[in-house]
Design an enzyme around this catalytic site. Structure first.
Site, mmCIF file in Angstrom:
data_model
loop_
_atom_site.group_PDB
_atom_site.id
_atom_site.type_symbol
_atom_site.label_atom_id
_atom_site.label_comp_id
_atom_site.label_asym_id
_atom_site.label_seq_id
_atom_site.Cartn_x
_atom_site.Cartn_y
_atom_site.Cartn_z
ATOM 1 N N ASP A 203 0.843 -1.194 0.000
ATOM 2 C CA ASP A 203 0.000 0.000 0.000
ATOM 3 C C ASP A 203 0.882 1.249 0.000
ATOM 4 O OD1 ASP A 203 -2.916 0.788 0.297
ATOM 5 O OD2 ASP A 203 -1.998 2.010 1.871
ATOM 6 N N GLU A 247 -4.609 2.392 -4.613
ATOM 7 C CA GLU A 247 -3.165 2.528 -4.432
ATOM 8 C C GLU A 247 -2.541 1.264 -3.880
ATOM 9 O OE1 GLU A 247 -4.916 4.171 -0.539
ATOM 10 O OE2 GLU A 247 -5.505 3.913 -2.623
#
Length: 346
Positions: A203, A247
């Site tokens: 992440d 993301e």
């Protein structure tokens, strides 16, 4: 349609040419097979003559001496072996009286023939019959070729659609759909071969703040740069880098032990730091960083992680632990369990 006559007798050439010309056919005459081949290799007004030949009428007695059935077969094979006449029908003309011998030779190869002296009605009937069959075969081959081309284009379109549906449009790497399919494939493979299977969940730290500060176009460029870095870095055989969503990225590492996966994950984290993508709103760095969660299992043996979904879940839990511990770090599921066992201080 154009007919090629190969006959050493000039009078026969003239007679056949006259009959066929009056019946509406274009005629080319040669005395030998070699002349015919040379002619077909020549250009006539910019076009290859050989490309236009629809039928060949060929005399058997092209060589001196008695012609036997075996000679007929050799002559026929000789002309059909030439690429110019490979798909062109041939009618052999013969004055042989021993019909049993010549008939046996012809039928072995399904060779069409006509006997001399040639009557006009026999010639025109035979020519029309052969050309009619050729036209039908040409049409069938054209349909088959068209069908093959349509099939090829359809298969190509399906492959393109499959590729489009399997890869992320923004980053060009595999998407979540392909990730699910590939993880299942690798799970089964590692289960059968009793191999370790590692999974990284990654992440980007404070990416929402990045988007809010620099704009979505800069956010897209950031994702593309990070994806490219991961794609270049992970070269383990059978590995797959994908955009899991937003993301978040994921990396499947088949036949990769936990300690090796941990080393790779830490190196990958460092690689992203080295990109030096500015991120002034990050509370942990001046540049874009990533947090990584790792889980490893042997699908055929692990009682705790007994499915691909659990592998994802455990890698995800390790990721959230990495984020909870301050971000910009790697956390394995095994390490996470150690943290959870440590009693809180009073």
């Amino acid at each position: 349609m154009k007919i090629l006559i190969i006959d050493g007798d000039r009078e026969v050439q003239a007679m056949l040419q006259s009959i066929l010309h009056l019946s509406g056919y274009k005629v080319i005459t040669t005395s030998t097979l070699e002349e015919a081949v040379d002619l077909c290799n020549c250009n006539v007004r910019g076009d290859k003559v050989g490309d236009k030949i629809d039928l060949v009428l060929m005399d058997l007695a092209l060589s001196v001496g008695e012609v036997k059935g075996s000679d007929a077969l050799a002559d026929y094979k000789k002309i059909k072996s030439h690429k110019k006449f490979k798909n062109t029908p041939v009618i052999m003309m013969t004055g042989i009286t021993d019909m049993d011998e010549i008939d046996e030779a012809f039928h072995q190869e399904s060779i069409d023939y006509i006997t001399k002296p040639i009557r006009k009605v026999d010639l025109i009937g035979r020519v029309r019959s052969v050309l009619s069959m050729k036209s039908e075969m040409d049409s069938r081959q054209a349909r088959e070729k068209k069908l093959l081309e349509v099939t090829r284009k359809l298969e190509e379109a399906v492959q393109n659609l499959e590729q489009l549906s399997s890869y992320d449009a923004l980053t060009g790497i595999a998407n979540r759909r392909y990730f699910d399919k590939y993880l299942k494939l690798m799970w089964n493979r590692c289960s059968e071969d009793e191999l370790e299977l590692s999974l990284l969940m990654i992440d980007l730290d404070f990416f929402k703040d990045f988007n809010d500060t620099y704009g979505h176009q800069s956010g897209d460029s950031c994702l593309q740069e990070v994806a490219s870095a991961f794609q270049s870095f992970f070269k383990v055989t059978g590995s797959l880098v994908c955009r899991y969503g937003g993301e978040e990225f994921a990396v499947i590492l088949p036949d990769t032990a936990g300690d090796k996966a941990l080393t790779l994950a830490e190196e990958a984290r460092h690689q992203i730091e080295q990109l030096m993508i500015p991120h002034r709103m990050s509370s942990i760095s001046d540049h874009v960083t990533v947090s990584i969660g790792l889980a490893t299992t042997v699908p055929s043996e692990d009682v705790e992680i007994d499915s691909a979904m659990k592998l994802i879940d455990y890698a995800d839990k390790a990721l959230y632990m990495a984020k909870g511990q301050g971000r910009n770090q790697v956390m394995s599921y095994e390490e996470m369990k150690c943290y959870q066992r440590i009693p809180k201080s009073s």
